[in-house]
Design a protein around this motif. Structure first.
Motif, short mmCIF file in Angstrom:
data_model
loop_
_atom_site.label_atom_id
_atom_site.label_comp_id
_atom_site.label_asym_id
_atom_site.label_seq_id
_atom_site.Cartn_x
_atom_site.Cartn_y
_atom_site.Cartn_z
N LEU A 2 0.83 -1.21 0.00
CA LEU A 2 0.00 0.00 0.00
C LEU A 2 0.86 1.26 0.00
O LEU A 2 0.56 2.23 -0.68
N ALA A 3 1.95 1.24 0.80
CA ALA A 3 2.84 2.41 0.85
C ALA A 3 3.41 2.68 -0.55
O ALA A 3 3.51 3.83 -0.98
N ARG A 4 3.74 1.59 -1.27
CA ARG A 4 4.29 1.76 -2.62
C ARG A 4 3.22 2.33 -3.57
O ARG A 4 3.51 3.21 -4.37
N HIS A 5 1.98 1.82 -3.43
CA HIS A 5 0.90 2.31 -4.31
C HIS A 5 0.58 3.78 -4.04
O HIS A 5 0.01 4.45 -4.91
N CYS A 6 0.89 4.27 -2.85
CA CYS A 6 0.55 5.66 -2.51
C CYS A 6 1.56 6.67 -3.07
O CYS A 6 1.37 7.87 -2.91
N GLN A 7 2.63 6.16 -3.69
CA GLN A 7 3.65 7.09 -4.21
C GLN A 7 3.11 7.88 -5.40
O GLN A 7 2.48 7.32 -6.29
N LEU A 8 3.39 9.18 -5.37
CA LEU A 8 3.04 10.03 -6.51
C LEU A 8 4.05 9.77 -7.64
O LEU A 8 5.12 9.21 -7.39
N ASP A 9 3.71 10.21 -8.85
CA ASP A 9 4.67 10.05 -9.95
C ASP A 9 5.90 10.91 -9.68
O ASP A 9 5.76 12.05 -9.21
N PRO A 10 7.10 10.41 -10.02
CA PRO A 10 8.31 11.20 -9.77
C PRO A 10 8.28 12.58 -10.45
O PRO A 10 8.85 13.53 -9.94
N ASP A 11 7.53 12.69 -11.58
CA ASP A 11 7.48 14.00 -12.24
C ASP A 11 6.26 14.83 -11.83
O ASP A 11 5.93 15.84 -12.45
N HIS A 12 5.57 14.39 -10.76
CA HIS A 12 4.39 15.13 -10.26
C HIS A 12 4.84 16.51 -9.76
O HIS A 12 5.83 16.64 -9.06
N GLU A 13 4.05 17.53 -10.13
CA GLU A 13 4.36 18.86 -9.62
C GLU A 13 3.25 19.31 -8.69
O GLU A 13 2.11 18.94 -8.85
N GLY A 14 3.63 20.14 -7.70
CA GLY A 14 2.60 20.67 -6.79
C GLY A 14 2.27 19.69 -5.68
O GLY A 14 2.93 18.67 -5.49
N ILE A 15 1.19 20.02 -4.95
CA ILE A 15 0.80 19.23 -3.78
C ILE A 15 0.00 18.00 -4.23
O ILE A 15 -0.47 17.95 -5.36
N PRO A 16 -0.18 17.01 -3.35
CA PRO A 16 -1.02 15.84 -3.73
C PRO A 16 -2.48 16.30 -3.90
O PRO A 16 -2.98 17.06 -3.07
N GLU A 17 -3.12 15.85 -4.96
CA GLU A 17 -4.55 16.16 -5.16
C GLU A 17 -5.36 15.21 -4.29
O GLU A 17 -5.08 14.02 -4.26
N ASP A 18 -6.36 15.73 -3.59
CA ASP A 18 -7.15 14.76 -2.79
C ASP A 18 -8.54 14.54 -3.35
O ASP A 18 -9.33 13.79 -2.79
N THR A 19 -8.86 15.18 -4.50
CA THR A 19 -10.22 15.01 -5.03
C THR A 19 -10.27 14.13 -6.27
O THR A 19 -11.34 13.70 -6.67
N ASP A 20 -9.11 13.84 -6.89
CA ASP A 20 -9.16 12.96 -8.07
C ASP A 20 -9.20 11.49 -7.62
O ASP A 20 -9.19 11.19 -6.43
N ASP A 21 -9.26 10.56 -8.59
CA ASP A 21 -9.39 9.14 -8.26
C ASP A 21 -8.24 8.65 -7.38
O ASP A 21 -8.44 7.90 -6.43
#
Length: 916
Positions: free
Chosen positions: A377-396
């Motif tokens: 689960l911890a691995r699945h929670c990783q954002l993409d390495p090229d993600h910019e900005g804060i984590p989105e909490d409203t998308d899927d």
């Protein structure tokens, strides 16, 4: 057309053409309304039959087939019994002649035939007659299987009121012929070879019979069809559609044998069959066929759900084989997070089961599996390495992470919060992971931080120390999640106040940044809630933030949260300081409201004050200092000063329901804040409420009235004034509810009216019972018992129950005998009508979840006067054709055996099943 008699079939056809092809939307709408009226009329039967005979095109046949289905579902009673056989024969002839026109028409006609069979008691052994008539004709096979698929699905349809006795009879009948159906399906498979469309139909049909729970386990365990099912799932070349149909069928089979002990042979076959699918899963992964991967994961999850109890009772033995969990962990290793998400419900249930058994040895067996799950689960929670900005909490993906957070909280006890927290921290401390790994680890740490014991815990303090030292150069998402973690560690700050300053400094940095402001505000709110006493010394800082609230880039929710935190700390200040500080805290919002009131309305519309009203409401709601008896409430003076602005705002926006609701909410918390201390507001507030309500009957005024009754109803000097208020509010309310469909169109008004009446019953029953208005309120309550709206119905039932209860509960108050006498008079006047209405309502108007509320009312009536209540139920005739036996049954169940409310509820539940 109803006035003009029966329409011609040509006219109906013309209307259907207009519905589908008229280029003018108004023309389509007229056709739709006209056809809707036709469907509700008696002519619909004949028109639909003629259109199906004419067979002009797909649209007219679809409309006719759908009409037939709808009429049989909702208006079957319109047909005399002697026409039933002709209707059946006509439908069977239509489905045969239209079988090649369109599959959706076949489905609608199959549903019509199934619904007819369920309601037509004279059609005995319908499955047998259908199979006998059509099974030898290959061309009829498609519609025969369609009828046999929808028939079991319709048994529990909510559209059909066939009653419990008939339903039981049908299920027994279907169980009797179920093996014949399975044999027919197997013959179909043998004859059609590898015809994919036919296989899909066969699997859908088999799944439908599994879902009804009538297939014989021993017969199915040795049936070839089961082998075919698993062969299809093992084959690499199976198409997507067929794979999905086979997967659905296996899932239905697994669900059907949930009670494993009574289905042993079939359970074993399914268990072994699913375990053979591991290779096929890996093949689907290698081919990157996500649809199939998801199907296998559904099957593995359903397997684990079905054998959950066996696995917990005898882990590693027989069908408690832990390879089932291995299959789910293999799925958890799939790179797409949607795959592991399918299994979440199983892991929740496993956690719940193990928590209840509370056996350390058993926990030890499952611990390694949960540890591996958490890693995945911890691995699945990783954002993409090229993600910019804060984590989105409203998308899927954001929603997936929230579900992970909830799941981790629920299963962490098996691994140990502290152990897990320390392990996660050491991965950050000892390695130098990329930012996306750091962020995901902090995210999981935030999920479990609250469940770690904060007492003398050096790891926690070290984490806190390190997090607040994070430089501003790290990825913004890492800072975001670290702020969330700090907010979750407020208990640690409370135990170690030396961290308060560095923590607040760290959060203030976040508050000043656009993308971090809201999450920092939420963390400050958490710290204020938990560290209220320590935060008192920082109140000035909080006040400065509150004054400059709109200079920070906050969401509405975050701004309100910050004010809530500030109010919680304010309540811990010395009493003599509270009034001044509250005044300062409210000043910004009051100034803003005054400014809005002084502006000229733009486009004739005054500016929206809801932001400021909501902020005042949250301040009043959470400023709850401890005030000793005799002391003046410190907030009293401030609320008196603010009242004129609130009153003026209410007047200005009196036509706007949304703004009036927010005004009332703000006033409700103001009244609750100072309790009896708001007495000076009572007169002007009630006067204004009543005068606005005469013109604009917003239901929130009734709710606010219930708060006033709750606070002042026990005060002798206020009772008459409150009764006058109730009477003044009731008149426009009754006018509103007496309109056509008034109750159905205004459920909020019903809800709030009976909340107000209930508060009166609780606080000053004699005042209400002695008044002239009570008769009208009881009459309104009796009418409103039929309303199928959860909150409104609950309020009505609570009012009636509490009203009767005042004549039952001898609380040794001086007025008990008077109350008893007044309730006796009310029951004499309305008791019979009330009970008759309740019985009718249970059977024909309300969903089953409301029955416990009805049972409580009947129970109070019985406790008040058992012989009289006996007479009410005797006299009550639930339906014109309801039999004496049913009433005798209910009377015996309720009156002779009922010693507590629960038994009345069971009796009503059984009784109403006869009408559903």
């Amino acid at each position: 057309f109803l006035d003009g008699g029966k329409p011609t079939v040509a006219l109906v056809y013309q209307a259907v053409q207009a519905l589908y092809h008229d280029p003018d939307p108004a023309g389509k709408e007229r056709a739709s309304v006209w056809l809707g009226e036709l469907q509700r009329s008696m002519y619909a039967w004949e028109m639909a039959d003629q259109l199906l005979q004419l067979k002009q095109d797909v649209e007219s046949c679809y409309f006719a087939a759908q009409t037939m289905k709808m009429k049989i579902q909702t208006s079957f009673f319109e047909l005399p019994p002697e026409t039933h056989i002709a209707l059946r024969d006509s439908l069977l002839s239509h489905i045969q002649s239209l079988k090649d026109l369109s599959p959706i028409i076949v489905t609608q006609l199959a549903l019509a035939i199934a619904d007819l069979a369920l309601q037509m008691a004279s059609w005995k052994g319908c499955v047998h007659t259908l199979i006998e008539k059509y099974s030898n004709d290959v061309s009829s096979m498609t519609f025969l299987i369609e009828i046999l698929t929808v028939l079991p699905e319709e048994v529990h349809s909510r559209s059909l009121r066939i009653g419990a006795n008939r339903r039981t009879e049908i299920i027994e009948d279907l169980a009797y012929y179920s093996s014949t159906v399975v044999t027919l399906l197997m013959t179909c498979v043998e004859k059609s070879g590898s015809n994919e469309k036919m296989l899909i139909k066969v699997f859908r049909c088999l799944g439908s019979w599994f879902n009804l729970g009538v297939l014989d386990s021993n017969f199915m365990a040795n049936n070839q069809l089961l082998m075919v099912l698993f062969q299809v799932l093992q084959r690499d070349e199976t198409s997507t559609n067929l794979h999905e149909a086979a997967s659905d069928c296996v899932c239905s089979a697994l669900y059907a044998i949930e009670n494993v002990d009574t289905h042993m042979p079939l359970a074993l076959q399914l268990f072994q069959g699913v375990l053979t699918l591991e290779t096929a899963y890996h093949m689907a992964v290698a081919r990157e066929d996500l649809d199939k991967v998801l199907n296998y994961c559904r099957i593995f999850t359903e397997l684990c759900e079905t054998f959950l109890e066996t696995t917990v009772k005898s882990p590693g033995q027989g069908m408690g084989d832990l390879r089932t969990l291995e299959l789910l962990l293999i799925c958890a290793g799939h790179p797409q997070y949607e795959v592991v998400e399918i299994s979440f419900n199983f892991w929740y249930r496993l956690g719940e089961n193990l928590y209840k058994t509370n056996d350390p040895a058993l926990h030890g067996i499952f611990r390694p599996y949960i540890q591996r799950l958490l890693h995945g689960l911890a691995r699945h929670c990783q954002l993409d390495p090229d993600h910019e900005g804060i984590p989105e909490d409203t998308d899927d993906f954001g929603e997936f992470r929230m579900r992970v957070s909830d799941l981790v909280k629920d299963v962490i006890f098996l691994v140990g919060s502290m152990e897990c927290f320390s392990q996660l921290y050491s991965t950050l401390k000892e390695g130098n992971p990329p930012w996306e790994v750091t962020e995901a680890v902090l995210f999981i740490m935030a999920a479990i931080a609250k469940s770690v014991d904060p007492e003398n815990n050096p790891t926690l303090t070290e984490v806190l120390e390190q997090v607040v030292l994070l430089p501003e150069t790290v990825h913004i998402a890492v800072r975001y999640t670290s702020i969330e973690l700090v907010g979750e560690m407020s208990e640690v700050v409370d135990r170690n106040p030396r961290f308060l300053d560095p923590v607040l400094n760290y959060l203030m940095k976040g508050l000043r940044e656009k993308t971090l402001a809201s999450v920092a505000a939420k963390a400050i709110h958490n710290i204020c809630s938990v560290c209220r006493d320590h935060m008192a010394q920082h109140f000035q800082g909080l006040l400065d933030i509150a004054r400059a609230l709109d200079s920070f880039a906050l969401t509405t929710e975050a701004a309100v949260g910050l004010l809530k935190g500030t109010a919680l700390v304010l309540a811990r200040l010395p009493l003599e300081k509270i009034a001044e500080c509250l005044s300062d805290l409210c000043a910004v919002q009051v100034m803003a409201l005054k400014k809005l009131l002084s502006q000229d309305p733009s486009n004739g519309k005054a500016a929206d004050p809801t932001v400021w009203l909501d902020r005042l409401a949250v301040i009043f709601r959470h400023t709850n200092p401890i005030v000793e008896n005799g002391q003046t409430h410190p907030c009293q003076k401030v609320i008196q000063e603010i009242w004129p602005v609130l009153s003026q705002t209410l007047n200005t926006h009196q036509a706007d329901n949304r703004i009036v609701e927010r005004c009332c909410r703000c006033l409700r918390f103001a009244v609750r804040c100072v309790g009896k201390g708001s007495a000076s507001l009572l007169q002007p507030l009630v006067t204004q409420m009543v005068s606005v309500y005469q013109v604009y009957p917003h239901s929130c005024f009734l709710y606010l009235g219930s708060i006033l009754v709750d606070e002042y109803g026990m005060e002798e000097g206020c009772r008459q004034g409150l009764l006058d208020m109730l009477q003044a509010l009731c008149m426009p309310t009754f006018q509103l509810l007496e309109q056509p469909n008034g109750l159905r169109n205004h459920p909020d008004t019903v809800d709030d009216l009976f909340r107000l009446a209930t508060r009166f019953v609780q606080r000053s029953p004699v005042t209400l019972l002695s008044s002239g208005i009570i008769v009208h309120i009881i009459q309104c309550a009796i009418a409103a018992t039929t309303l199928d709206h959860r909150d409104a119905n609950c309020s009505v039932m609570k009012f009636v129950r509490d009203l009767i209860h005042t004549g039952v509960s001898n609380d040794h108050e001086d007025d008990f005998e008077l109350r008893k006498q007044l309730i006796g008079q009310a029951m004499g006047q309305h008791g019979q009508q009330l009970v008759t209405q309740l019985m009718h309502t249970c059977c024909f108007c309300l969903p089953p979840y409301t029955l416990p509320d009805v049972a409580e009312v009947l129970w109070e009536i019985m406790v008040f006067d058992r012989p009289v209540s006996h007479m009410y139920i005797d006299t009550c005739s639930t339906t014109p054709d309801s039999t004496c036996i049913i009433h005798m049954q209910l009377k015996v169940d309720v009156h002779i055996h009922a010693e507590e409310c629960k038994q009345v509820c069971w009796a009503i539940r059984e009784f109403t099943r006869l009408f559903r």
